[in-house]
Design an enzyme around this catalytic site. Structure first.
Site, short mmCIF file in Angstrom:
data_model
loop_
_atom_site.label_atom_id
_atom_site.label_comp_id
_atom_site.label_asym_id
_atom_site.label_seq_id
_atom_site.Cartn_x
_atom_site.Cartn_y
_atom_site.Cartn_z
N GLU A 1 -2.67 3.03 1.82
CA GLU A 1 -2.30 4.12 0.92
C GLU A 1 -3.13 5.39 1.07
O GLU A 1 -3.73 5.86 0.08
CB GLU A 1 -2.33 3.64 -0.53
CG GLU A 1 -1.30 2.56 -0.84
CD GLU A 1 -1.28 2.16 -2.32
OE1 GLU A 1 -2.21 2.55 -3.07
OE2 GLU A 1 -0.34 1.47 -2.73
N GLU B 1 4.02 -3.75 -0.74
CA GLU B 1 3.68 -4.06 -2.13
C GLU B 1 4.88 -3.80 -3.03
O GLU B 1 5.55 -2.77 -2.89
CB GLU B 1 2.50 -3.20 -2.62
CG GLU B 1 1.17 -3.47 -1.93
CD GLU B 1 0.04 -2.63 -2.54
OE1 GLU B 1 0.20 -2.16 -3.68
OE2 GLU B 1 -0.99 -2.44 -1.87
#
Length: 737
Positions: free
Chosen positions: A501, A605
């Site tokens: 991320e 995710e």
């Protein structure tokens, strides 16, 4: 016959003149008090007779008598009459001593004094009577103690003489010292004598044991059934408060063989909290500058996760066979909402909000002890077995750069998590699970969020040390890729992540892409040919078409949630499922096609969470979008009005954070359908990884807890809904929860 003053002829004690039949002591004491101006009251009348002694001897005897009577210390108690009678010699007749007849007056005085002395002796005996009684009781008690010891010795002798009889555990303590203990299972009482376990006693003991054997497992089962997967504390993971690991494999290791330089370091197995399944033989061997300490020398890649997928030694057909994986979040990279117990002890004004502030507050030694126990207990081998049984075939393992090294000013615990990362890979191998290595925290923080290690400003490719931290990250990949290029990892590691991320909506996109290109080149140069994973940076999948086209075997990793978007969290239940089946599915299809998108795309995710109410989900000591209690300095992200669906009533997190056992059947059904819709959507790409396997208390973020609560499938491929049928009607389900 020798005279009274002949030293050689006298007996051991000095002979003196006595009246007929008087004891020696009485004669001496009476003589010492005769002819004195103030008569001392003596217990014996013979004191008057001492006047016949020589003056010097008389003076010496008076001094001794004075010390005996006046200066005697309190501990020198007077003898009892019985004891005096036993100790004093018998009287002598006149024929045995030289006789000096007494005068009439002397005899009269002697008789009067005898009468007076007799009364005094009686009074003294009355005073001593209670003490004599106490001494008699004490003597009887000691006799019982002595008899108890004799009985114990006899019993011990019998046990030793009986053939084949095992040695019993020694019972010590005050009871044994006083002779009350006979043997294990019985005792000798002070008043009632010895007692033994009889047949009835043994029957009672057996009945109690049988009841415990029956009731304890039933209680444990009931506890698990009632509490497993609850939102308030039954999600299945926590720092284990059970007994410490046995570490039996250290018994064959000589601690003195550990070099002095390695003592009390991460290479010293005698300092490890847990040595289970580690090779504890000391070695200085490294690969890429990273220790192999803890690894065994053999491995086997023939294991198969389940009947639907190939074994590790066979190729996985990515793009044809969907990935069905799960994350081990909050384990080697701490995340507060997954393990809130690590943060609850601190007050808001202390500012303990992430792993950086936590380890800084704890200090090096306590931080190392605390986090290693967390590493050892939060995820164990049983978790990998259960992951396999649930139908997963891949495991994504987040870890942070301090598993490799730390830098000046870092409070992080260095290198201990590296050992647990290596053991986790071996557990995955054992159960046929392929590994996605995810570097979750980079030097300086690539996104400024707490799960990167440090919440706040981004210091990676940004700020004063941005370039320095970017280079440090490349150096770490040099070490990591060199280590994992070893033949033993060729099959078990399937995906190698470069950076989790990176916040590309806040960083220069070109700088991030350039860094990723350099990192990919380093990995390939080291010899790793596995797929590389790069995050979409929250730009959106459509923005990645044509990016990193010069890098081979790379996957785009997108993370999909509705609850972190204030424009999506207010979707009604029906629309959330529609968005998963239509919106995310279309995005995945477009992205995996190189003509319209990037190419290989996975969802690294996702969860079935319906709100952002989970404790610490939006950072420690902050509110939620759901209740409208999340003000920030950025108007684009600040939420000060409730985010639950319009006209749905009061938006409260109370029910959202309730135990899963309180969920209605309709709500459980919706959660299951919502999860199945997302799985179907992401399998339109290359597959998915659920976030996460286990949490301390957040049911809707834990596959393990959700499965136990009946809101996630028992097997990843066993589903009733796949977005190809009509979405069920959930109109009766309250939208505010």
């Amino acid at each position: 016959m020798a005279g009274p003053h002949d030293r050689d002829a006298r007996p051991e004690r000095e002979r003196v003149h006595r009246p007929h039949g008087r004891p020696r002591r009485e004669h001496r004491e009476r003589r010492s008090t005769q002819n004195t101006p103030e008569k001392r009251v003596s217990r014996y009348p013979e004191d008057e007779l001492k006047s016949t002694e020589l003056p010097q001897r008389k003076e010496r005897r008076e001094q001794r008598a004075s010390r005996d009577v006046s200066d005697r210390s309190p501990r020198h108690k007077p003898r009892s009459p019985e004891r005096r009678r036993r100790k004093e010699p018998t009287s002598y007749t006149s024929s045995e001593r030289s006789s000096n007849p007494l005068s009439f007056d002397s005899l009269a005085k002697l008789d009067a004094h005898n009468e007076k002395s007799s009364r005094q002796v009686q009074e003294h005996e009355q005073l001593l009577a209670p003490k004599e009684k106490d001494r008699g009781y004490e003597r009887r008690r000691k006799e019982k103690v002595a008899s108890g010891r004799v009985l114990k010795d006899k019993a011990r002798s019998r046990r030793k003489s009986e053939p084949g009889r095992e040695k019993r555990r020694v019972v010590s303590g005050p009871l044994a010292e006083e002779g009350k203990v006979k043997k294990r299972g019985g005792y000798i009482a002070e008043e009632s004598g010895k007692k033994r376990f009889g047949r009835k006693c043994w029957i009672s003991v057996l009945v109690i044991v049988l009841l415990l054997v029956i009731l304890i497992p039933v209680g444990v089962y009931a506890s698990k059934k009632n509490g497993g997967g609850g939102g308030s504390g039954g999600a299945g993971g926590s720092s284990d408060d059970g007994p410490a690991p046995a570490n039996d494999n250290l018994k064959d290791i000589n601690e003195n063989e550990i070099p002095a330089a390695a003592k009390n370091t991460y290479l010293d197995p005698f300092t490890w909290y847990d040595t289970t399944d580690f090779n504890v033989t000391y070695t200085t061997e490294t690969v890429g500058g990273l220790p192999v300490m803890g690894l065994g020398s053999k491995w086997d890649d023939k294991q198969q996760a389940n009947e639907n997928v190939p074994s590790l030694d066979k190729d996985w057909l990515y793009g044809t066979m969907p990935i069905r994986g799960v994350n081990l979040g909050g384990w080697l990279s701490i995340e507060p909402f997954i393990t809130p117990s690590l943060f609850k002890a601190y007050k808001p004004n202390q500012g303990i909000i992430d792993e950086y502030t936590l380890t800084k507050e704890l200090g090096p030694q306590k931080a190392a002890k605390t986090l290693e126990k967390h590493y050892a207990t939060f995820i164990k081998e049983t978790d990998f077995r259960q992951i396999q049984e649930a139908g997963f075939d891949h495991v994504r393992i987040p870890y942070s750069y301090w598993a490799v090294t730390t830098y000046p000013g870092d409070p992080y615990v260095p290198k201990i998590s590296w050992r647990y990362l290596l053991r986790a890979i071996e557990y995955c191998r054992k159960y046929g699970l392929r590994v996605n290595l995810d570097l979750h925290g980079l030097p300086g923080s690539q996104n400024g969020w707490n799960h990167s290690g440090r919440q706040g400003a981004i210091g990676w490719l940004n700020g004063t040390d941005g370039d320095l931290n970017a280079q440090r990250s490349l150096d770490i990949h040099t070490q990591l890729s060199t280590f994992f290029a070893q033949p033993r990892y060729k099959k078990v590691i399937a995906i190698y992540g470069l950076a989790n991320e990176p916040k590309m909506i806040a960083l220069p996109t070109s700088a991030v892409l350039e860094w990723e290109t350099k990192a990919a080149a380093i990995v390939r140069k080291s010899g790793m040919q596995q797929y590389l994973a790069v995050g979409d940076g929250f730009l959106g999948l459509s923005k990645w078409k044509g990016q990193l086209s010069g890098v081979q075997n790379v996957m785009l990793d997108v993370h999909q949630y509705t609850i972190f978007n204030k424009n999506q969290i207010n979707y009604p239940h029906q629309k959330k499922i529609e968005y998963a089946c239509e919106g995310w599915t279309d995005q995945m299809k477009q992205s995996v096609n190189v003509a319209t998108g990037f190419g290989p795309t996975i969802c690294g995710e996702w969860s079935q969470a319906d709100t952002d109410c989970t404790l610490y989900l939006n950072n420690v000591n902050t509110g939620s979008r759901w209740e409208g209690t999340l003000p920030t300095s950025d108007p684009a992200t600040s939420v000060t009005t409730p985010g639950c669906p319009p006209d749905s009533g009061t938006c409260s997190c109370d029910k959202a954070n309730a135990d899963a056992s309180s969920y209605s059947d309709d709500y459980k059904h919706w959660l299951m359908v919502y999860a199945e819709a997302q799985m179907a959507s992401f399998e339109a790409g290359w597959g998915w990884f659920y976030w996460t396997w286990v949490t301390e208390s957040a049911t809707q973020w834990s596959w393990k807890a959700g499965m136990d609560a009946g809101i996630l499938p028992k097997k990843t491929w066993q589903r009733d809904f796949n977005c190809t049928t009509n979405i069920p009607d959930f109109n009766d389900l309250p939208e505010n929860y």
